[in-house]
Design a protein around this motif. Structure first.
Motif, PDB file in Angstrom:
ATOM      1  N   LYS A 326       0.862  -0.769  -0.498  1.00 11.88           N
ATOM      2  CA  LYS A 326       0.295   0.053   0.145  1.00 11.88           C
ATOM      3  C   LYS A 326       0.754   1.392  -0.323  1.00 11.88           C
ATOM      4  CE  LYS A 326      -4.361  -1.796  -0.301  1.00 11.88           C
ATOM      5  NZ  LYS A 326      -5.245  -1.060  -1.212  1.00 11.88           N
ATOM      6  N   ASP A 344     -10.195  -1.491   1.429  1.00 10.87           N
ATOM      7  CA  ASP A 344      -9.845  -1.102   0.061  1.00 10.87           C
ATOM      8  C   ASP A 344     -11.873  -1.552   0.130  1.00 10.87           C
ATOM      9  OD1 ASP A 344      -8.184  -0.448  -0.733  1.00 10.87           O
ATOM     10  OD2 ASP A 344      -7.749  -2.671  -2.186  1.00 10.87           O
ATOM     11  N   GLU A 353     -12.505  -3.419  -6.714  1.00 11.33           N
ATOM     12  CA  GLU A 353     -12.793  -2.142  -6.119  1.00 11.33           C
ATOM     13  C   GLU A 353     -13.345  -0.867  -6.426  1.00 11.33           C
ATOM     14  OE1 GLU A 353      -8.191  -1.457  -5.652  1.00 11.33           O
ATOM     15  OE2 GLU A 353      -8.793   0.967  -4.863  1.00 11.33           O
TER      16      GLU A 353
HETATM   17 MG    MG Z   1      -6.258   1.200  -4.910  1.00 17.68          MG
END
Ligand code: MG
Ligand code: 4AD
Length: 430
Positions: A326, A344, A353
């Motif tokens: 991330k 998400d 997503e």
């Molecule tokens: Mg993303």
């Protein structure tokens, strides 16, 4: 009186004139049925030979697809019509005759339709999708205005990257190196420190070499950012927001959802709260579902997200991803430094997503550490570091991808039909 199709209910049994285009027609010796559109909607015009001049009847029968006209007639109630009314035509005036309109009622291939996007937008299905997009935008502003957020516009030309450097569009800013914005987030964090709760809505750019039904090169994102709001509180705002737009579309886009043959029972269910599972639990779930080779630490691809979503009938939050997959700005979990306070939101029915969000780092020393780790050097990033220096507070935010949300709520397969003029890998035309 001049009116539009959207307003015909106000003119029942009155004679009106509408500026329109002919989309299709069918006729016999005594009657012609004209399918008309004017941008605000679709209506059928009925031309009865015995009720009009011979000239008007012949004109009606000879009209070609997409010819523009002023059409006059009486609005009458008709229970078979999707809008409840039709037009009993008395007169037609041609504005411009359209010859050989390329998109005919027969089937066309996707590439052909994409090459004619400037005309394809006129079709009933595309019209319905854009109206749903419009309703999502409208209800987004309404939701954030009702909840005391301030709309803030971050820049599109930037000197720094928010989401990593691999997908940046480079450009020259006179003598400087500049990029097209991937996300307004870092600027929205500055804005949250000035206005408390803020949101943005604007175009973002990703030079992603992905050719999937979920990826656009240019897409629109809604990015709220909130001071004094932690990760858990942010999730509640996210599920309330997504419920709000889903219910607004259900309520205000009935005709459009019908045109798209959307299964609305699936949307009725989109009400907060949404289920939450951790990344660790998601890995377990995937293993149970037969994804034997998925390893802790890997990011999820489309098949993984779809498989996880299948276990739920609402959007599902996957929380606490490994820090290493991330972005640099995400706050580490207080009890586990290998995962971050993020989530998400995965839409049902394979749409993937739709939101990425997190609590942000608010500690100067930790942010400096992340800068080193990620090589964020140079003046372009200095201003963002200063946010951790002068009255730093816990804060969280998220980004909702508009086109994926439109695709999901409309039930269309591919994001290319959810933006007026899609920018795709290998497509800059029209
Ligand atoms: Mg993303
Ligand atoms: O997950 P992403 O990359 O998150 C951010 O950019 C954060 N800075 C947002 C924030 O916290 N303010 O992107 C957010 C969303 C994704 O969940 C997805 O819906 C959409 O943007 N998105 C795309 N949509 C279409 N085409 C693409 N190439 C997209 N990339 C992301």
């Amino acid at each position: 009186m001049k009116t539009t199709i959207s307003q015909v209910a106000k003119h029942k049994d009155q004679e009106v004139t509408i500026g329109a285009w002919l989309t299709n027609k069918r006729s016999s010796g005594k009657i012609a049925f004209l399918q008309l559109r004017d941008g605000t909607g679709f209506i059928q015009g009925v031309v009865v030979k015995n009720d009009v001049s011979e000239e008007t009847f012949q004109l009606a029968k000879s009209l070609t697809q997409e010819t523009s006209i002023y059409i006059t007639g009486k609005i009458v109630e008709d229970t078979r019509s999707p809008i409840g009314y039709e037009l009993q035509v008395s007169n037609i005036k041609i504005i411009q005759e359209a010859v050989d309109y390329p998109i005919t009622p027969k089937e066309h291939g996707t590439e052909f339709l994409m090459d004619h996007r400037h005309l394809w937008l006129r079709s009933k299905k595309q019209h319905a999708v854009m109206k749903i997009r419009n309703e999502i935008i409208r209800s987004t502003y309404q939701f954030f205005n009702e909840n005391d957020f301030v709309k803030i516009d971050p820049p599109i030309l930037t000197g720094s990257s928010a989401e990593g450097t691999t997908e940046l569009f480079h450009t020259k800013y006179f003598d400087e190196e500049a990029y097209l914005s991937q996300s307004g987030q870092l600027y929205m964090e500055a804005a949250a420190m000035a206005f408390g709760k803020v949101f943005s809505f604007g175009p973002t750019f990703r030079a992603e070499k992905s050719k999937t039904r979920r990826h656009l090169i240019e897409f629109w994102m809604i990015e709220p950012e909130m001071a004094f709001v932690d990760h858990e509180e942010s999730l509640v705002i996210q599920e309330n927001y997504v419920s709000y737009i889903a219910q607004s579309v259900l309520k205000n886009c009935k005709l459009e959802l019908e045109v798209l043959e959307r299964d609305t029972t699936k949307l009725e269910n989109i009400k907060a709260p949404f289920p939450r599972i951790t990344y660790d639990e998601a890995i377990e779930l995937l293993k149970e579902k037969g994804f034997d080779d998925i390893e802790w630490g890997e990011d999820f691809g489309a098949p993984h997200e779809t498989a996880i979503a299948e276990s739920f009938d609402k959007p599902v939050f996957i929380t606490n991803y490994p820090a290493e997959i991330k972005a640099f700005y995400m706050k580490p979990h207080p009890e586990r430094s290998d995962v971050v306070l993020c989530a998400d939101l995965i839409a049902p029915e394979g749409y993937g997503e739709i939101i990425g969000g997190s609590q942000r780092i608010d500690d100067l020393a930790l942010m400096q550490e992340k800068y080193e780790e990620h090589g964020l050097t140079g003046p372009a990033y200095e201003w963002y570091l200063e946010l951790c220096k002068y009255g730093s507070v816990p804060h969280s935010g998220f980004g909702l991808g508009l086109e994926r949300t439109v695709a999901w709520l409309s039930g269309v397969e591919h994001v290319r039909e959810t933006i007026p003029f899609p920018r795709l890998l290998n497509r800059l035309y029209p």
